[in-house]
Design an enzyme around this catalytic site. Sequence first.
Site, PDB file in Angstrom:
ATOM      1  N   ARG A   1       0.843  -1.184   0.000  1.00  0.00           N
ATOM      2  CA  ARG A   1       0.000   0.000   0.000  1.00  0.00           C
ATOM      3  C   ARG A   1       0.887   1.245   0.000  1.00  0.00           C
ATOM      4  NH1 ARG A   1      -2.097   0.903   4.378  1.00  0.00           N
ATOM      5  NH2 ARG A   1      -1.275  -0.814   5.616  1.00  0.00           N
TER       6      ARG A   1
ATOM      7  N   TYR B   1      -1.220  -3.671  -6.761  1.00  0.00           N
ATOM      8  CA  TYR B   1      -1.073  -4.342  -5.471  1.00  0.00           C
ATOM      9  C   TYR B   1      -2.404  -4.428  -4.708  1.00  0.00           C
ATOM     10  CZ  TYR B   1      -0.045  -5.453  -0.727  1.00  0.00           C
ATOM     11  OH  TYR B   1      -0.095  -6.061   0.498  1.00  0.00           O
TER      12      TYR B   1
ATOM     13  N   LYS C   1      -9.538  -2.587   1.675  1.00  0.00           N
ATOM     14  CA  LYS C   1      -9.250  -1.425   2.516  1.00  0.00           C
ATOM     15  C   LYS C   1     -10.022  -0.182   2.070  1.00  0.00           C
ATOM     16  CE  LYS C   1      -6.055  -3.742   4.846  1.00  0.00           C
ATOM     17  NZ  LYS C   1      -6.342  -4.239   6.215  1.00  0.00           N
TER      18      LYS C   1
ATOM     19  N   HIS D   1     -10.984  -2.451  11.704  1.00  0.00           N
ATOM     20  CA  HIS D   1      -9.840  -3.271  11.278  1.00  0.00           C
ATOM     21  C   HIS D   1      -9.646  -4.374  12.312  1.00  0.00           C
ATOM     22  CE1 HIS D   1      -5.296  -3.230  10.049  1.00  0.00           C
ATOM     23  NE2 HIS D   1      -5.981  -4.115   9.360  1.00  0.00           N
TER      24      HIS D   1
ATOM     25  N   SER E   1      -0.213  -3.550  12.342  1.00  0.00           N
ATOM     26  CA  SER E   1       0.457  -4.586  11.563  1.00  0.00           C
ATOM     27  C   SER E   1       1.607  -5.205  12.360  1.00  0.00           C
ATOM     28  CB  SER E   1       0.962  -4.014  10.245  1.00  0.00           C
ATOM     29  OG  SER E   1       1.872  -2.978  10.506  1.00  0.00           O
TER      30      SER E   1
ATOM     31  N   CYS F   1       1.555  -7.741  14.425  1.00  0.00           N
ATOM     32  CA  CYS F   1       1.235  -8.266  15.762  1.00  0.00           C
ATOM     33  C   CYS F   1       0.673  -9.692  15.682  1.00  0.00           C
ATOM     34  CB  CYS F   1       0.223  -7.380  16.463  1.00  0.00           C
ATOM     35  SG  CYS F   1       0.901  -5.798  17.015  1.00  0.00           S
TER      36      CYS F   1
ATOM     37  N   ASP G   1      -9.341  -9.790   9.275  1.00  0.00           N
ATOM     38  CA  ASP G   1      -8.894  -8.430   8.970  1.00  0.00           C
ATOM     39  C   ASP G   1      -9.933  -7.341   9.238  1.00  0.00           C
ATOM     40  OD1 ASP G   1      -6.788  -6.737   8.084  1.00  0.00           O
ATOM     41  OD2 ASP G   1      -7.689  -6.572   6.102  1.00  0.00           O
TER      42      ASP G   1
ATOM     43  N   ARG H   1       2.166 -12.233  -0.426  1.00  0.00           N
ATOM     44  CA  ARG H   1       0.810 -12.535   0.041  1.00  0.00           C
ATOM     45  C   ARG H   1       0.244 -13.841  -0.480  1.00  0.00           C
ATOM     46  NH1 ARG H   1      -1.551  -8.523   3.619  1.00  0.00           N
ATOM     47  NH2 ARG H   1       0.232  -7.118   3.835  1.00  0.00           N
TER      48      ARG H   1
HETATM   49  O1  TSX Z   1       1.569 -14.013  15.867  1.00  0.00           O
HETATM   50  C1  TSX Z   1       2.163 -13.935  16.922  1.00  0.00           C
HETATM   51  N1  TSX Z   1       1.458 -14.099  18.111  1.00  0.00           N
HETATM   52  C2  TSX Z   1      -0.018 -14.266  18.095  1.00  0.00           C
HETATM   53  C3  TSX Z   1      -0.361 -15.673  17.844  1.00  0.00           C
HETATM   54  C4  TSX Z   1      -1.548 -16.204  18.040  1.00  0.00           C
HETATM   55  N2  TSX Z   1       3.510 -13.694  16.932  1.00  0.00           N
HETATM   56  C5  TSX Z   1       4.240 -13.446  15.669  1.00  0.00           C
HETATM   57  C6  TSX Z   1       4.212 -11.959  15.383  1.00  0.00           C
HETATM   58  C7  TSX Z   1       4.743 -11.630  14.041  1.00  0.00           C
HETATM   59  C8  TSX Z   1       3.673 -11.509  13.013  1.00  0.00           C
HETATM   60  C9  TSX Z   1       4.172 -13.659  18.122  1.00  0.00           C
HETATM   61  N3  TSX Z   1       5.469 -13.434  18.395  1.00  0.00           N
HETATM   62  C10 TSX Z   1       3.505 -13.852  19.329  1.00  0.00           C
HETATM   63  C11 TSX Z   1       2.108 -14.104  19.328  1.00  0.00           C
HETATM   64  O2  TSX Z   1       1.499 -14.305  20.386  1.00  0.00           O
HETATM   65  N4  TSX Z   1       4.419 -13.745  20.344  1.00  0.00           N
HETATM   66  C12 TSX Z   1       5.597 -13.473  19.733  1.00  0.00           C
HETATM   67  C13 TSX Z   1       6.890 -13.273  20.444  1.00  0.00           C
HETATM   68  C14 TSX Z   1       7.533 -14.612  20.683  1.00  0.00           C
HETATM   69  C15 TSX Z   1       8.339 -15.184  19.722  1.00  0.00           C
HETATM   70  C16 TSX Z   1       8.923 -16.452  19.984  1.00  0.00           C
HETATM   71  C17 TSX Z   1       8.691 -17.083  21.185  1.00  0.00           C
HETATM   72  C18 TSX Z   1       7.881 -16.513  22.145  1.00  0.00           C
HETATM   73  C19 TSX Z   1       7.304 -15.281  21.877  1.00  0.00           C
HETATM   74  N5  TSX Z   1       9.264 -18.329  21.553  1.00  0.00           N
HETATM   75  C20 TSX Z   1      10.151 -19.071  20.886  1.00  0.00           C
HETATM   76  O3  TSX Z   1      10.565 -18.701  19.815  1.00  0.00           O
HETATM   77  C21 TSX Z   1      10.538 -20.372  21.487  1.00  0.00           C
HETATM   78 MN    MN Z   2      -5.147  -5.358   7.771  1.00  0.00          MN
END
Ligand code: TSX
Ligand code: MN
Length: 581
Positions: free
Chosen positions: A70, A198, A207, A227, A249, A251, A276, A365
């Site tokens: 975007r 895109y 969006k 969102h 984004s 998360c 989304d 994607r």
């Molecule tokens: O999506 C994530 N979630 C939600 C899942 C339902 N991610 C990935 C974010 C990038 C898009 C996460 N990353 C989450 C999470 O709850 N937590 C984390 C941070 C994290 C990364 C690795 C580990 C623990 C926490 N553990 C090991 O790698 C062993």
């Molecule tokens: Mn979105």
Amino acid sequence: MTTTNQSLQTWVDQVAQLTSPDKVVWCDGSDQEYDALVEQMNETGTLSALNQETHPNCFLHLSDPQDVARVEHLTFICTTEKEDAGKNNNWMDISDAKEKMQGLFKNCMNGRTMYVIPYCMGPVDSPYSRCGVEITDSPYVVINMKIMTRMGASALARIERGDPFVKGLHSTGDLDPERRFIMHFPEEYSIMSFGSGYGGNALLGKKCHALRIASWQAREEGWLAEHMLILGLESPEGETHYIAAAFPSACGKTNLAMLIPPESYKDWKIWTLGDDIAWLHMDNEGQLRAVNPEAGYFGVVPGTNAKTNLNAFDMIQRNTIFTNVGQTADGQPWWEDKKEGEPAIDWKGRNYDKNVGPAAHPNSRFTVSATENKAYSELAEAPEGVPISAIVFGGRRRELAPLVYQSKSWQHGVLIGAGVASETTAAATGKVGLVRRDPMAMKPFCGYNFADYWAHWLSFSERSSKLPQIFHVNWFRQDADGRFLWPGFGENMRVLEWIIRRCKGSADAVETAIGYLPTDDGLNLDSVNLNEGDWAALRHVDKEQWLSEMQDVGEYLRSYGDRTPSKLLDEHQRVVNNLSA
Ligand code: TSX
Ligand code: MN
């Protein structure tokens, strides 16, 4: 095909006049039409077949390398009054914008086919759904819209019964970033997008319509276009509660929408309704109900694997359009953190060289129908939507925000939403770890002034005494060494369970200045590897840090000037006072 709807026919004729395509095709949304377009695109090279043995009906599209995301700086809200767009949007005068776009669209479809795509956002038989028609010269847009929306004959039938529709005009043009604009005209429910193929710029139902235009329409009609993911949480007793959740984004929103409960929750089930966008309407009993306006997922590919999101990983093994991923030597799609196979070709179609760049573009994607998801909820098609028990906001915050807390009231919850902020990641932006304000995760998507949007949110408490509870979560707390304190992913189930128990009134909480937090034994932590210190840190409210945060939130709210609702500033002051007490 043509239409019996005179205003639609007139508009299509006018657009054909302006853009002079070689031919006009009305899309019926059938599987035959999809297959024929895929075949044609394979011949012209805009699509290539992936390994059909391992990935039946999967195809790859490689975009122009300059057209991969975007473009917020080229996205405009065009309203009569500049203040109605607000400082959260780029604004352009309506006639200036139209003149500019007329110039760009003039004869731009010469030698090309113009496709007319009637579509419906939301179940076709739902009063909560809204229709649109996208005119485009991109067959890639047509096949993606087929997956992402209810497209073709059924939507056209609804429009011909008199349903109003959003007019969206799109051309990929010459893909020159200097001649690229995404214009929104919310006062007349129309969109003009030029110069990008895109997803977020070109699939106008998503969006542009379902968030920017719909948020405007929602304020006029008394609902919310958000969102948000929508999920259903089913207990071993067979009771299902629905949650809508908004995250900036990076998360893991799609991962949460498809969460697979851990071993100790094996009799629980998560059902996905959307990953989304949620449209939230109040029913006659004052209950907020959600529909997902979309019919598919347009998700980020890199990072998707059997550990992070098994359901997504499984669902993209077939019937999927991939955009800008790499390939293995035998033509299977490949991306960073796939944890399987080896890349041979990158997203620019070159031989893969790890010293040159990633195999898959970080914003590559998948486009896939929601029904391919093992956790697909049948209620995603329910015209009456699902009742929402909890609204959850979240952000990526190394410090400050506890694992979970609950607002003290609707008004307080709106303040929490307005204060949402998240740290930037490498995949999303250049700079890593900067905290950015992203109210309700709507910063790039709210089609009007944020101050008016907060006022609209606040107004809901005058209309119902049965509103959802509002929460904030943070899966991303780290210690000084950068170690994550919370295991996240499937283990987030424990937090979701607490949220539902709070909604039912069956979980105790500790009252703090920022809201209600879990008691020491409030969360089910059976067979989770979490030491006492980390658990305490995940529930700690640091008053100094929070006062500084609230200072920042206050400045942000006041930066919207006179239009910032005083109720929101009052609520902000209440929290500051509680923190100072
Ligand atoms: O999506 C994530 N979630 C939600 C899942 C339902 N991610 C990935 C974010 C990038 C898009 C996460 N990353 C989450 C999470 O709850 N937590 C984390 C941070 C994290 C990364 C690795 C580990 C623990 C926490 N553990 C090991 O790698 C062993
Ligand atoms: Mn979105």
